[in-house]
Design a protein around this motif. Structure first.
Motif, PDB file in Angstrom:
ATOM      1  N   ALA A 118      49.658  55.213  55.045  1.00  0.00           N
ATOM      2  CA  ALA A 118      48.765  56.199  55.546  1.00  0.00           C
ATOM      3  C   ALA A 118      47.582  55.727  56.080  1.00  0.00           C
ATOM      4  O   ALA A 118      47.076  54.577  55.681  1.00  0.00           O
ATOM      5  CB  ALA A 118      48.488  57.445  54.340  1.00  0.00           C
ATOM      6  N   ALA A 119      46.758  56.365  57.279  1.00  0.00           N
ATOM      7  CA  ALA A 119      45.574  55.829  57.686  1.00  0.00           C
ATOM      8  C   ALA A 119      44.440  56.897  57.246  1.00  0.00           C
ATOM      9  O   ALA A 119      44.458  57.840  57.088  1.00  0.00           O
ATOM     10  CB  ALA A 119      45.686  55.834  59.258  1.00  0.00           C
ATOM     11  N   ARG A 120      43.071  56.025  57.121  1.00  0.00           N
ATOM     12  CA  ARG A 120      42.199  56.775  56.634  1.00  0.00           C
ATOM     13  C   ARG A 120      40.988  56.670  58.164  1.00  0.00           C
ATOM     14  O   ARG A 120      40.801  55.496  58.653  1.00  0.00           O
ATOM     15  CB  ARG A 120      41.514  56.108  55.546  1.00  0.00           C
ATOM     16  N   ASN A 121      40.296  57.807  58.395  1.00  0.00           N
ATOM     17  CA  ASN A 121      39.205  57.867  59.053  1.00  0.00           C
ATOM     18  C   ASN A 121      37.880  58.552  58.362  1.00  0.00           C
ATOM     19  O   ASN A 121      38.066  58.641  57.157  1.00  0.00           O
ATOM     20  CB  ASN A 121      39.363  58.205  60.434  1.00  0.00           C
ATOM     21  N   GLN A 122      36.869  58.825  59.015  1.00  0.00           N
ATOM     22  CA  GLN A 122      35.747  59.290  58.404  1.00  0.00           C
ATOM     23  C   GLN A 122      36.314  60.548  57.780  1.00  0.00           C
ATOM     24  O   GLN A 122      35.329  60.866  57.055  1.00  0.00           O
ATOM     25  CB  GLN A 122      34.544  59.624  59.502  1.00  0.00           C
ATOM     26  N   VAL A 123      37.031  61.125  58.313  1.00  0.00           N
ATOM     27  CA  VAL A 123      37.553  62.838  57.836  1.00  0.00           C
ATOM     28  C   VAL A 123      38.124  62.573  56.505  1.00  0.00           C
ATOM     29  O   VAL A 123      37.762  63.262  55.545  1.00  0.00           O
ATOM     30  CB  VAL A 123      38.179  63.603  58.790  1.00  0.00           C
ATOM     31  N   GLY A 124      39.014  61.462  56.414  1.00  0.00           N
ATOM     32  CA  GLY A 124      39.707  61.426  55.030  1.00  0.00           C
ATOM     33  C   GLY A 124      40.974  60.774  55.305  1.00  0.00           C
ATOM     34  O   GLY A 124      41.393  60.018  56.568  1.00  0.00           O
ATOM     35  N   LEU A 125      42.100  60.558  54.438  1.00  0.00           N
ATOM     36  CA  LEU A 125      43.228  60.081  54.355  1.00  0.00           C
ATOM     37  C   LEU A 125      44.377  60.841  55.078  1.00  0.00           C
ATOM     38  O   LEU A 125      44.285  62.202  54.808  1.00  0.00           O
ATOM     39  CB  LEU A 125      43.685  59.561  53.034  1.00  0.00           C
ATOM     40  N   GLY A 126      44.944  60.259  56.089  1.00  0.00           N
ATOM     41  CA  GLY A 126      45.960  61.152  56.700  1.00  0.00           C
ATOM     42  C   GLY A 126      47.358  61.176  55.941  1.00  0.00           C
ATOM     43  O   GLY A 126      47.143  60.844  54.667  1.00  0.00           O
ATOM     44  N   ASN A 127      48.523  61.799  56.439  1.00  0.00           N
ATOM     45  CA  ASN A 127      49.548  62.089  55.423  1.00  0.00           C
ATOM     46  C   ASN A 127      50.254  60.905  55.498  1.00  0.00           C
ATOM     47  O   ASN A 127      50.321  59.753  56.260  1.00  0.00           O
ATOM     48  CB  ASN A 127      50.236  63.033  56.125  1.00  0.00           C
ATOM     49  N   TRP A 128      51.115  60.501  54.168  1.00  0.00           N
ATOM     50  CA  TRP A 128      51.987  59.604  54.039  1.00  0.00           C
ATOM     51  C   TRP A 128      53.093  59.622  54.870  1.00  0.00           C
ATOM     52  O   TRP A 128      53.624  60.649  55.224  1.00  0.00           O
ATOM     53  CB  TRP A 128      52.569  59.566  52.580  1.00  0.00           C
ATOM     54  N   GLY A 129      53.460  58.498  55.347  1.00  0.00           N
ATOM     55  CA  GLY A 129      54.569  58.404  56.324  1.00  0.00           C
ATOM     56  C   GLY A 129      55.140  56.771  56.257  1.00  0.00           C
ATOM     57  O   GLY A 129      54.721  55.954  55.574  1.00  0.00           O
ATOM     58  N   VAL A 130      56.057  56.584  57.247  1.00  0.00           N
ATOM     59  CA  VAL A 130      56.923  55.306  57.338  1.00  0.00           C
ATOM     60  C   VAL A 130      57.348  55.014  55.716  1.00  0.00           C
ATOM     61  O   VAL A 130      57.368  53.967  55.415  1.00  0.00           O
ATOM     62  CB  VAL A 130      55.981  54.233  57.638  1.00  0.00           C
ATOM     63  N   ASN A 131      58.221  55.689  55.430  1.00  0.00           N
ATOM     64  CA  ASN A 131      58.766  55.555  53.892  1.00  0.00           C
ATOM     65  C   ASN A 131      59.935  54.572  54.281  1.00  0.00           C
ATOM     66  O   ASN A 131      60.635  54.702  55.188  1.00  0.00           O
ATOM     67  CB  ASN A 131      59.258  56.759  53.197  1.00  0.00           C
ATOM     68  N   GLN A 132      59.742  53.413  53.309  1.00  0.00           N
ATOM     69  CA  GLN A 132      60.816  52.430  53.318  1.00  0.00           C
ATOM     70  C   GLN A 132      61.016  51.654  52.082  1.00  0.00           C
ATOM     71  O   GLN A 132      60.082  51.847  51.353  1.00  0.00           O
ATOM     72  CB  GLN A 132      60.562  51.589  54.568  1.00  0.00           C
ATOM     73  N   GLN A 133      62.090  51.027  51.976  1.00  0.00           N
ATOM     74  CA  GLN A 133      62.510  50.172  50.839  1.00  0.00           C
ATOM     75  C   GLN A 133      62.552  48.761  51.114  1.00  0.00           C
ATOM     76  O   GLN A 133      63.036  48.459  52.243  1.00  0.00           O
ATOM     77  CB  GLN A 133      63.946  50.692  50.264  1.00  0.00           C
ATOM     78  N   GLN A 134      62.232  47.990  50.422  1.00  0.00           N
ATOM     79  CA  GLN A 134      62.173  46.658  50.520  1.00  0.00           C
ATOM     80  C   GLN A 134      62.599  45.805  49.166  1.00  0.00           C
ATOM     81  O   GLN A 134      61.583  46.098  48.136  1.00  0.00           O
ATOM     82  CB  GLN A 134      60.834  45.989  51.388  1.00  0.00           C
ATOM     83  N   SER A 135      63.320  44.965  49.234  1.00  0.00           N
ATOM     84  CA  SER A 135      63.508  44.111  48.072  1.00  0.00           C
ATOM     85  C   SER A 135      62.716  42.677  48.243  1.00  0.00           C
ATOM     86  O   SER A 135      62.769  41.952  49.346  1.00  0.00           O
ATOM     87  CB  SER A 135      65.065  43.821  47.795  1.00  0.00           C
ATOM     88  N   THR A 136      62.402  41.883  46.920  1.00  0.00           N
ATOM     89  CA  THR A 136      61.507  40.920  47.008  1.00  0.00           C
ATOM     90  C   THR A 136      62.766  39.797  46.526  1.00  0.00           C
ATOM     91  O   THR A 136      63.962  40.302  45.844  1.00  0.00           O
ATOM     92  CB  THR A 136      60.618  40.964  46.105  1.00  0.00           C
ATOM     93  N   PRO A 137      62.674  38.761  47.217  1.00  0.00           N
ATOM     94  CA  PRO A 137      63.657  37.821  46.947  1.00  0.00           C
ATOM     95  C   PRO A 137      63.468  37.076  45.361  1.00  0.00           C
ATOM     96  O   PRO A 137      62.525  37.411  44.647  1.00  0.00           O
ATOM     97  CB  PRO A 137      63.312  36.513  47.891  1.00  0.00           C
TER      98      PRO A 137
END
Length: 847
Positions: free
Chosen positions: A604-623
């Motif tokens: 999510a992104a934040r500006n002076q108003v506040g934090l925007g909605n969560w998005g770009v959900n994804q999964q990632q595995s560490t080696p």
């Protein structure tokens, strides 16, 4: 017959010889017996020079000196010369009785009148008068009446080398130069009273000899004359006009040549004053330099430079003009209107009349007279009044612009100095809002009070009013709209209690030259939209680096941060997720992950108003766990090589390598390995000197000081990070040291071995014992050397007794414990000398 004739002649000759001898004998006898007077010197005529002293002695030559009476001298006038009177004053002529019954005639200084016959008379036996005479002839000796030994003819003139001689008889004169005779010719003429030299040249310098001779007396006298040619003075440098500045020191030089060096003086013409005696003036008579410590107007005058030496005098005049430093007496600030002509005038006085120019404050470039080449709108006009010493300069600006507003410096300069004064040109113009065109809108949310600021540029200052939907806000009496300030800045305070206040507001500025309007927007702000994308860029066992592309933004409402929530995939509850935020300009790295684990991420992104909605959900595995990532050296290349960058060390013999901590990939980093090798590049290929490579390992640090480097040398440095898994790939840089001017090589200190130190110590102790033993032998006749000396002096019987005593001994003598002669050894441990019991060093050792 012939024989008889010869016999008669011989008898006749013999008779004549006998008769002659008899006559001579009779004459001599008569002379010896005749009384007479004898004058010495015996010459009947005495020739003496005038001015010389003379003594004539009259001595009676008689059989009996006691019979001589009344012995006296008579002068050339037959007057009796009296004896010397008592007292200090001597008459020019007197008589004096001398030993041997003689009478001397004393003449202290001969004169020409004293010439003549002098008589010496006496009475002998009161019956015979004795008399004799001598004649004195005087002559004048050679005398130099006008023959100076140093004479100075003047170059280019005819000159007589003076040599006037007085003598009687008259002398003959001839000349020599440098020992060579001079004959009369076109150059030299021998005259009665000197030697004429025609057209004197410097080559006529020399030693001249004037030689006078009197043939009658045989007198010869020479006069050496040094002739030095003088050169009349010539003034070679003196400007016709001199300029001095009032109140400042001044120097003028009058240069003259001549032989001898001329003496120079300065005369102030109006008062005929030698300025060397005046206040504030100094004159160097040798160089001709005249200096004035501080010039005044009274120094304005005509001055005469006079050069004088033995060859003559020359003068030359010059005029001293006193320059008056410029002063600016008028410069007023001016005000004009944009688009119309503006003129600023500067007036100055000085002598000569100053030249006036202008320049913008803060610049060095001055405006030139006339129209300016780089801006034809600007013209510089100059007016001069040389009689009054005044000048005027006017800078005219046609079609003036706002950029012409500012400070202008008037520059008045003449030969004396430069004066400066600053004035201001104010350019009035109507209100302008061009500087606010690019400003973003004003945002507000959740009924927060907003401030709309309006600043109008204009001269004179503008007054401001606000309008909303065509109505004057001041007349609306709306409590949610408040105006603060009426110009040139005015703030509209808006309390947006309803959405109607999110609108456009008009700012209107007015001054005497015009009116301008500017629309300002009040918008309602919202939280950012969804993040556009978040792409993993670099994966390690414990970290993931993302590239984030943010949502679209409005001008004036930027993104302040990006946030991420992450959790393991098998954890369904986002409320337990971990959070991380980054500023937009930082790397987006998620750390502290577990190796070989699948994670879910949302952004999510934040500006002076506040934090925007969560998005770009994804999964990632560490080696899985692995060796650390490659460390990154913190050095910026200063010299670019064709193949790879080069880091330049500021030192010739050391370099500090610094690096950042890399990702450890699941295992902590325990050390770093650094390898650095000198080498060279040939044909683009790096060649290392393997035998000079150095490899070190460091822990718990991110820097290492490389020392003992060679100056002006390339080094390849490889840096690896290590953990329990192994080493990372190496990070490599090329480093070059400087030439080596700062290197101070310190010679390695030679360290002595322990054996050498012990040997030196033992030798020192033995030397000390020898010196002590020698002193004991000399002073108290004890010690080893004293015993050896006594043994050498013993008789044979004592030696036999000692031998017998030695044969009767059954065991050696014992030295009691604690005695100074007990067995001991010396050891040196590098710092101290230690004495221990041990083997005897010598038979009579006193250690």
């Amino acid at each position: 017959m012939g024989q008889l004739q010869r016999q008669r002649v011989a008898r006749l000759a013999t008779l004549l010889y006998v008769m002659l001898c008899s006559c001579l004998t009779i004459e001599l006898c008569s002379a010896q017996q005749e009384p007479r007077l004898q004058i010495y010197p015996t010459q009947e005529v005495q020739r003496k020079p005038v001015g010389k002293s003379l003594i004539l002695t009259c001595r009676p030559n008689v059989p009996d000196q006691a019979l001589v009476t009344d012995l006296q001298w008579k002068d050339n006038m037959n007057n009796t010369i009296l004896p010397k009177p008592t007292g200090r004053n001597h008459p020019p002529m007197y008589t004096e009785t001398l030993p041997g019954e003689s009478l001397g005639l004393m003449i202290t200084a001969l004169t020409s009148e004293m010439g003549g016959k002098y008589y010496c008379t006496a009475s002998y036996a009161n019956t015979e008068i004795l008399q004799t005479s001598v004649t004195i002839k005087t002559y004048v000796a050679i005398t130099w009446t006008n023959a100076p030994e140093n004479q100075f003819p003047i170059l280019g003139s005819d000159y007589v080398v003076k040599c006037e001689v007085k003598a009687d008889p008259n002398p003959t004169i001839d000349w020599l130069r440098n020992g060579d005779p001079i004959r009369t010719d076109a150059k030299y003429v021998v005259q009665t009273h000197g030697l004429l030299i025609r057209n004197v040249a410097e080559t006529d310098d020399g030693i001249y000899t004037c030689r006078a001779a009197v043939i009658e007396t045989g007198e010869l006298l020479e006069r050496t004359i040094r002739v030095e040619v003088y050169i009349a003075p010539v003034i070679t440098h003196l400007p016709a006009q001199l300029e001095a500045v009032e109140g400042k020191p001044f120097a003028a030089n009058c240069t003259a040549i001549g032989k001898p060096v001329p003496e120079i003086s300065w005369i102030k013409q109006s008062v005929q004053l030698n300025v060397a005696t005046a206040d504030r003036f100094t004159v160097n008579a040798q160089t001709g330099l005249m200096t004035i410590s501080s010039v005044t107007q009274e120094d304005y005058d005509t001055y005469t430079c006079i050069a004088r030496n033995g060859a003559g005098v020359v003068d030359q005049k010059t005029k001293l003009n006193v320059l008056v430093r410029p002063s600016i007496y008028e410069l007023y600030n001016v005000t004009g209107v944009s688009g119309k002509e503006i003129a600023i005038t500067c007036r100055s006085k000085g002598r000569p009349a100053p030249a006036i120019s202008f320049r913008r404050w803060g610049t060095e470039q001055q405006y030139t007279p006339g129209i300016q080449m780089d801006d034809e709108r600007i013209t510089l006009e100059q007016y001069f009044d040389d009689e009054r010493g005044e000048s005027t300069g006017t800078l005219r600006i046609a079609r003036s612009q706002r950029t012409d507003d500012g400070l202008y410096q008037c520059i008045a300069s003449n030969k004396g100095d430069t004066a400066y004064k600053t004035g201001h040109i104010a350019v009035e113009f109507p209100p302008d809002f061009s500087h606010m065109k690019e400003l973003p809108p004003v945002f507000s949310w959740e009924q927060r009070i907003a401030n709309l600021s309006c600043l109008a540029m204009g001269i004179p200052n503008a007054t401001i009013e606000w309008r909303w939907n065509g109505r004057n806000i001041k007349d609306m009496y709306d409590t949610n709209l408040k105006i603060e300030g009426t110009g040139p800045r005015s703030d509209l305070i808006v309390h947006p209690v309803t959405r109607q206040y999110y609108s456009a507001y008009k700012c209107i500025a007015t001054n005497i030259h015009g009116t301008a309007e500017h629309d300002m927007q009040l918008k309602e702000a919202r939280v950012p939209d969804f993040v556009a994308a978040a792409v993993p860029r670099q994966l390690t066992a414990t970290t993931i680096t993302f590239d984030i592309r943010g949502p679209p933004t409005e001008l004036g409402l930027p993104i302040l941060a990006y946030s991420v929530q992450y959790k393991e995939v098998n954890n369904p509850d986002w409320s337990t997720a971990l959070n991380r935020s980054w500023s937009p300009d930082s790397p987006y790295i998620v750390e502290g992950l577990r190796p070989q684990t699948m994670y879910s991420f949302r952004f999510a992104a934040r500006n002076q108003v506040g934090l925007g909605n969560w998005g770009v959900n994804q999964q990632q595995s560490t080696p899985r766990r692995s060796a650390p990532e490659e460390p990154k050296p913190l050095h910026r290349p200063e010299q670019n090589d064709k193949e790879e960058p080069v880091v330049v060390s500021p030192y010739s013999d050391h370099f500090e390598l610094r690096w950042g901590v890399p990702a450890d990939n699941g295992e902590p980093i325990d050390r770093y390995q650094i390898k650095y090798c000198p080498g060279v590049k040939m044909a683009g290929t790096w060649h290392e000197l393997e035998d000079r490579c150095n490899t070190v390992e460091v822990v718990e640090t991110t820097s290492y000081q490389m020392t003992d480097l060679s100056g002006n040398t390339y080094y390849r440095i490889e840096l690896k990070a290590h953990n329990a898994i192994g080493y990372s790939s190496p990070a490599s840089i090329i480093m070059k040291t400087t030439r080596g001017n700062d290197v101070i090589q310190v010679a390695e200190r030679q360290v002595l071995s322990s054996a050498a130190i012990v040997g030196i110590a033992v030798g020192g102790v033995l030397l000390l014992l020898f010196i002590v033993d020698l002193l004991c032998c000399i002073t108290v006749h004890m010690g080893v050397m004293a015993a050896m000396c006594r043994k050498a002096k013993r008789s044979p019987s004592e030696i036999d007794d000692e031998a017998k005593l030695g044969r009767d001994e059954k065991e050696p003598l014992r030295t009691p414990t604690g005695s100074l002669k007990q067995n001991s050894t010396i050891e040196f441990d590098g710092r101290f000398v230690h004495s221990r019991s041990g083997e005897i060093i010598g038979k009579n050792s006193a250690v």
